[in-house]
Each structure stands twice: as structure tokens, then as C-alpha cells.
Design a protein around this motif. Structure first.
Motif, short mmCIF file in Angstrom:
data_model
loop_
_atom_site.label_atom_id
_atom_site.label_comp_id
_atom_site.label_asym_id
_atom_site.label_seq_id
_atom_site.Cartn_x
_atom_site.Cartn_y
_atom_site.Cartn_z
N THR A 126 -0.43 -38.31 -47.08
CA THR A 126 -0.33 -39.69 -46.23
C THR A 126 0.78 -40.62 -47.02
OG1 THR A 126 -2.46 -39.47 -45.50
CG2 THR A 126 -1.54 -41.52 -45.24
N ILE A 145 3.91 -43.83 -40.67
CA ILE A 145 2.65 -43.18 -41.53
C ILE A 145 2.70 -41.74 -41.13
CG2 ILE A 145 0.66 -43.74 -40.13
CD1 ILE A 145 -0.77 -44.00 -42.65
N ASP A 167 0.77 -38.09 -41.56
CA ASP A 167 -0.60 -37.36 -41.68
C ASP A 167 -1.73 -38.25 -42.28
OD1 ASP A 167 0.85 -34.91 -40.72
OD2 ASP A 167 0.82 -33.95 -42.66
N PRO A 168 -2.06 -39.17 -41.54
CA PRO A 168 -2.97 -40.24 -42.14
C PRO A 168 -4.33 -39.49 -42.18
CG PRO A 168 -2.35 -40.57 -39.73
CD PRO A 168 -1.51 -39.39 -40.15
N HIS A 203 -4.94 -33.19 -42.64
CA HIS A 203 -3.67 -33.67 -41.96
C HIS A 203 -3.82 -34.16 -40.51
CE1 HIS A 203 -0.94 -31.79 -45.20
NE2 HIS A 203 -2.05 -30.79 -45.16
N SER A 222 -9.58 -41.18 -38.94
CA SER A 222 -8.23 -42.08 -39.27
C SER A 222 -7.27 -42.60 -38.42
CB SER A 222 -7.61 -41.26 -40.46
OG SER A 222 -8.47 -41.05 -41.57
#
Length: 314
Positions: A73, A84, A86-87, A124, A129
């Protein structure tokens, strides 16, 4: 709150059952050995705070700045645009618990121009999230992973093959790489994407997870004949050999970045979760030794979690 406590209770029960199984079966698969490492670490070590905290904006409107949240991330500010990658802000990637807390909370990220998802593995593609991020932000992802995010509020941009997408004056191209990205047989595919971001003759490549893939590098290279300004490379999860089939070693990933003529190379996917059997501190040490042997140590930028790097505008 009660629901969360029940979830934690069942999770701990699952961990204890796995540990009990490992005690009586000495010859167990690598994935279970990895879970045993997580359990033994978690029982002794609390989750560490991030060494530094990110604050937005990372830099000025005309700058190119990178801030590491942890794992894969990153917050990328690219001359007025913010992305951003793969938060994941959750404490766990399904079962493995974070070693280090994220360097920013999602509620502190109030504006984004794009969310770049590479594949559907739990470390990922984390639905909780994603749900916490700005709901009007385009969500770019492999087309086969659309079912996994169908309940999320963000607009979806499914991508595959060597497609392109434009956000403002930034051109985003994707390339499939060597990595089995499926996490749920009913909701996701095996495709994993590499992202190439281009604007004003500046170029950023984000690999996320990948095995050694010279053919992919050659294809990307054709799209940036002048080399790339920054390459983000994963450097962990290569032991044992079963895992190496999907994750390049630090030396292999360095070679891929050098073929791309990357001016700066940013290692990631290490020191956040235990997802394989090599020691936690081994990947970065191997990368730095390999870079020194090749005389390219000055290109490696090992940003600490919460650290920020400003790319030269020259």
C-alpha cells in the motif's frame, strides 16, 4: 462491537486448532508452516506502531511523491493527482496479523483520484479497507475480480490484457504478470496486473506481486523506451520453492527493474505480514547485497513505513 468480538473469538479458535494440528503432524504443507510462524510471532510480539506517520499532502502540486503505508500500500502523488495502491488497513490479511500498524488511517485520506488494485489476494484486496476510502474514487482492478467488489460504492473500472485508462492527463496502462491472484473460487480470477502510469514524460511502474517475468518486462519496456523514473518491486514471499513460483526473489525483481532502466527502485511487500518462510529481515538484506554487487545501490530507495520520498523534478 459484539459481532466483532465473536469474529475474533472464532478467529482465535481457528488459530489454536491450526497450532494443535501442527504439533501432531510434523510434515505439514508450507502454508500451514507459515501460519504457525504467524501464531508463534503473535503470541510474543504485539503489533508495533508505524515508525513514522504519513500526512497529506505528501508534497506540492507539481511534485511526484511516494508515501509507504505498509506492505504493498503506497500513496502516490503524481503532479496533482493522488492514487493509492492495494490498500489494506486491516489488522489481519485474513489470518496473518500485521507486524507493523499502517502509517495512516483511511479516514485521513479524504481525496483520491484512483485506487489501483492488482489482484484479489486478501493482503491486496481488502474489502473493509476499500469501503473506508472516498466512495467517488474510481476503483481500477482486474476485470475478473469485479464480483468481489460489487457491493462497494466506488465506480468500477475493469481492466485486462494490455488496456489503457486515462485519469485527467495521466495515462494508466496495465499488463498481466506471472502470479496466481485468485482468493475465492466463486468471486475472482487468477489475473494479476502491473500498472504503468505516465504523464509529462514521467513514468512509474507498480508491480505488486509477481514471479520473475522477463516477457512482461519486455512488453512494458516497449511502452517506455526512455526507461522509468520509479519502479515498485515486491521482494518477499519466495520461500519455499512452492511460493517462489508466484514471487520473485529480491535478485530477480532487481533484475526486472534494471531491464526497465528504473532510475529509482522502491522495495515493498516485506516487514508487514509474515506470508512465507524466509526470515522477515532477509529480503531487504538480499536486495541491498545484490544491488551493491551490480553497482546500483544508489538506485535503491528502502523507504521506512510512514516514510516519504520526493522524486526529483529534473
Amino acid at each position: 462491537m459484539l459481532l466483532e468480538m465473536k469474529r475474533l473469538k472464532w478467529l482465535w479458535l481457528l488459530i489454536v486448532l491450526i497450532a494443535a494440528f501442527l504439533l501432531v503432524v510434523p510434515d505439514y504443507p508450507p502454508t500451514l508452516r507459515m501460519l504457525a510462524l504467524n501464531l508463534s510471532y503473535e503470541l510474543v510480539h504485539p503489533m508495533a506502531p508505524a515508525p513514522r506517520k504519513l500526512q497529506l499532502p505528501l508534497g506540492g502540486e507539481d511534485e511526484i511523491s511516494f508515501g509507504w503505508v505498509g506492505h504493498s500500500t503506497w500513496i502516490i502523488e503524481f503532479q496533482g493527482f493522488r492514487f493509492i495502491t492495494d490498500p489494506i488497513f486491516s489488522n489481519r490479511a485474513f489470518i496473518p496479523r500485521r507486524l507493523v500498524a499502517p502509517s495512516i488511517h483511511p479516514h485521513e485520506i479524504t481525496t483520491l483520484d484512483g485506487i489501483l488494485l492488482t489482484h484479489a489476494h486478501y493482503d491486496h484486496l481488502d474489502v473493509d479497507s476499500l469501503r473506508a476510502l472516498p466512495f467517488r474514487t474510481p476503483l481500477l482492478l482486474p476485470s475478473g475480480d469485479l464480483p468481489a467488489v460489487k457491493e462497494l460504492p466506488q465506480p468500477k473500472v475493469p481492466l485486462q490484457g494490455s488496456q489503457s485508462y486515462r485519469i485527467g492527463d495521466i495515462v494508466i496502462k496495465v499488463f498481466p504478470t506471472r502470479h496466481q491472484g485468485k482468493s475465492n473460487p466463486d468471486k475472482t480470477t487468477n489475473e494479476t496486473l502491473v500498472y504503468l502510469l505516465q504523464k509529462n514524460n514521467r513514468t512509474i511502474v507498480f508491480f505488486s506481486d509477481s514471479a520473475y517475468a522477463p516477457a512482461v518486462v519486455d512488453e512494458i519496456r516497449q511502452n517506455c523506451p526512455g526507461g522509468v523514473d520509479a519502479a515498485f518491486i515486491p521482494i518477499a514471499a519466495y520461500k519455499p520453492e512452492l511460493f517462489h513460483q508466484d514471487h520473485g526473489t529480491p535478485e530477480e525483481m532487481l533484475q526486472m527493474a534494471l531491464v526497465l532502466e528504473a532510475k529509482k527502485i522502491f522495495p515493498m511487500h516485506y516487514e508487514t505480514f509474515i506470508l512465507s518462510l524466509e526470515p522477515v529481515d532477509e529480503p531487504l538484506k538480499r536486495l541491498m547485497r545484490a544491488a551493491e554487487a551490480k553497482g546500483v545501490s544508489d538506485r535503491i530507495v528502502p523507504v521506512p513505513i510512514g516514510g516519504v520520498y520526493h522524486l526529483s523534478t529534473r
